[in-house]
Enzyme design. Structure first.
Site, PDB file in Angstrom:
ATOM      1  N   HIS A 142       0.818  -1.211   0.000  1.00  0.00           N
ATOM      2  CA  HIS A 142       0.000   0.000   0.000  1.00  0.00           C
ATOM      3  C   HIS A 142       0.850   1.259   0.000  1.00  0.00           C
ATOM      4  O   HIS A 142       0.334   2.376  -0.230  1.00  0.00           O
ATOM      5  CB  HIS A 142      -0.925   0.003   1.217  1.00  0.00           C
ATOM      6  CG  HIS A 142      -2.258   0.649   0.959  1.00  0.00           C
ATOM      7  ND1 HIS A 142      -2.403   1.768   0.162  1.00  0.00           N
ATOM      8  CD2 HIS A 142      -3.509   0.348   1.392  1.00  0.00           C
ATOM      9  CE1 HIS A 142      -3.667   2.117   0.117  1.00  0.00           C
ATOM     10  NE2 HIS A 142      -4.365   1.268   0.852  1.00  0.00           N
TER      11      HIS A 142
ATOM     12  N   ASP B 213      -2.251   2.092  -4.520  1.00  0.00           N
ATOM     13  CA  ASP B 213      -3.474   2.451  -3.820  1.00  0.00           C
ATOM     14  C   ASP B 213      -4.545   1.390  -4.048  1.00  0.00           C
ATOM     15  O   ASP B 213      -4.451   0.573  -4.975  1.00  0.00           O
ATOM     16  CB  ASP B 213      -3.988   3.812  -4.291  1.00  0.00           C
ATOM     17  CG  ASP B 213      -3.038   4.943  -3.921  1.00  0.00           C
ATOM     18  OD1 ASP B 213      -2.326   4.796  -2.904  1.00  0.00           O
ATOM     19  OD2 ASP B 213      -2.992   5.952  -4.663  1.00  0.00           O
TER      20      ASP B 213
END
Length: 474
Positions: free
Chosen positions: A446, A450
């Site tokens: 992450h 995204d």
């Protein structure tokens, strides 16, 4: 009259003499016969026949010595300087050919074979199995040109029973006397009748009770000597033994890398499901033709690899990575795709790399994956096969896994997990139909990827697999 006299002549007094060096003591000097005639004052010297040599020659009776070669630990890789000697494939005294494997060294990435630099016989091992060895260290000694003693031992072994047989056959008289002696002893024993009296004295019943007690006493002794029974365990029945085995280097390295991934990456997993009806029909139609023309079985890994590479064109961050000090401060984007294929081996999970997969078609991808899988199972992977990789595909479905969350292979950004195909009721155009379904899992970092991009990437893979023709439009 001629006078005859005998005198001793040293071996080196004549050019025709046998040289003293490397000659037996009996030839270092010899007797010569000399006679002369007085009227003419002429002297003649007679030499033995064995001295009729035109030129002196030297002979050597020393044993032949072959050149001794030291086998060293070979260069393994730039990042690998030591390993564990897992096993020797040969024994001392065995004959080996040039480039024949004699030992195997286990590293944290691959197994390295140690080959003989030249043909010869192994005379000595300088290390033991399980020892840690470094690059350039001496492992074994080989006598070049010598022959192994395995054949001579095999020939000598049958001689020993023959010699025993000769010894036994050479003493037939002693054998006849020995059986004759017990026969003579048995006759006086038969004449004497003490055993009959002992049998008559033993019938009383009391000795039967101690015999039962002795049997009962013997049972706990056997139980005490053997493993503890389940009834005596304070935790109930069953064995509670333990076996501790030291982790091999590859397993230790895998554990270190997995824990590093968990501590470094901000891992998150997203799921989806794909209807495998279309791709299974495509495989069913073409697998026989591909097997005949290309000698490779068409599977699902090539289709998923092709679909993932098509999806990377729209989401290039999946093929990128974070590099740099302190956890990384630079994003590296690539115009090539190196797919790491997770393969389970007896020593652990390895991920050989299929390089430049973006330039391959579905058949070439399948051939490359099949070749890497075979090398991994045979333990023939090299450092070059393991290095690099920009995206990983792990197929746990071959073991029946229904769903899982794969771990990122750093410094990569994402890993795609495939699972087992199961028939489930699905709603298709307002109707319930039984379809072969597979769950997909994408674990991503992450920090770089995204949620929107990760979900988009997985949905594109689902789209391409449910409609394989759509991949031709990309």
């Amino acid at each position: 009259m001629a006078s005859l006299r005998v005198r001793r002549v040293p071996a080196l007094a004549s050019r025709l003499a046998v040289p003293v060096r490397r000659t037996p003591a009996s030839l270092r000097s010899f007797s010569a016969v000399t006679f002369s005639t007085k009227p003419y004052n002429t002297t003649y010297t007679c030499l033995p026949r064995y001295t009729a040599i035109t030129q002196p020659k030297l002979f050597s009776t020393s044993t032949v010595r072959y050149e001794e070669t030291i086998v060293k630990v070979p260069q393994m890789a730039e990042s690998i300087s030591e390993g564990t000697l897992s096993s020797f494939s040969k024994q001392v005294g065995d004959h080996v050919e040039q480039d024949e494997e004699i030992a195997s060294i286990e590293t944290d990435k691959i197994d390295v074979s140690v080959n003989a630099p030249q043909a010869g016989v192994i005379t000595e091992f300088l290390v033991s199995e399980g020892d840690t060895v470094t690059v350039g260290q001496d492992l074994a000694k080989i006598d070049a040109g010598a022959e192994g003693g395995g054949a001579t031992k095999a020939k000598e072994e049958p001689k020993s029973p023959a010699s025993d047989a000769q010894e036994t056959s050479s003493q037939p008289e002693g054998q006849k006397e020995k059986p004759a002696e017990p026969k003579q002893e048995k006759k006086p024993e038969e004449k004497k009748e003490p055993p009959k009296e002992e049998k008559k004295e033993q019938p009383p019943p009391p000795p039967k009770e101690p015999k039962k007690e002795s049997k009962q006493e013997s049972k706990p002794e056997k139980a005490a000597g053997g493993p503890p029974s389940g009834s005596q365990s304070p935790f109930g029945k069953g064995s509670r033994s333990e076996n501790r085995v030291k982790m091999n280097r590859m397993r230790l390295r895998i554990a270190e890398r997995l824990k590093q991934s968990q501590n470094t990456a901000a891992s998150l997993t997203t799921f989806n499901e794909v209807d495998m009806t279309a791709i299974m029909e495509f495989r069913k139609r073409h697998k026989d033709d591909i097997l005949k023309s290309h000698n490779v079985k068409l599977g699902f890994m090539s289709a998923f690899s092709l679909a993932a590479m098509k999806a990377m064109k729209e989401v290039p961050a999946v093929n990128a990575s974070i590099e740099g000090p302190g956890g990384g401060d630079t994003i590296v984007y690539r115009d090539y795709v190196d797919i790491s294929v997770a393969v389970a081996t007896p020593k652990g999970l390895v991920t050989p790399v299929l390089r430049n997969a973006e330039s391959m078609n579905i058949i070439e991808i399948e051939q490359g994956i099949a070749e890497l899988g075979k090398k991994a199972r045979d333990g023939k992977l090299s450092i070059e096969d393991m290095a690099g990789g920009s995206f990983t595909i792990s197929n746990g479905g071959v073991f029946g896994s229904m769903m899982g969350t794969p771990i990122i292979n750093l410094p990569q950004t994402a890993v795609l997990g495939l699972h087992a195909i199961k028939e489930r009721p699905m709603a298709v155009n307002g109707k319930v139909e039984i379809r072969p379904m597979m769950y997909l899992a994408l674990t991503y970092d992450h920090r770089l990827l995204d949620g929107r991009e990760a979900v988009t990437f997985l949905v594109l893979i689902k789209k391409y697999l449910e409609d394989p023709a759509s991949m031709l439009l990309m």
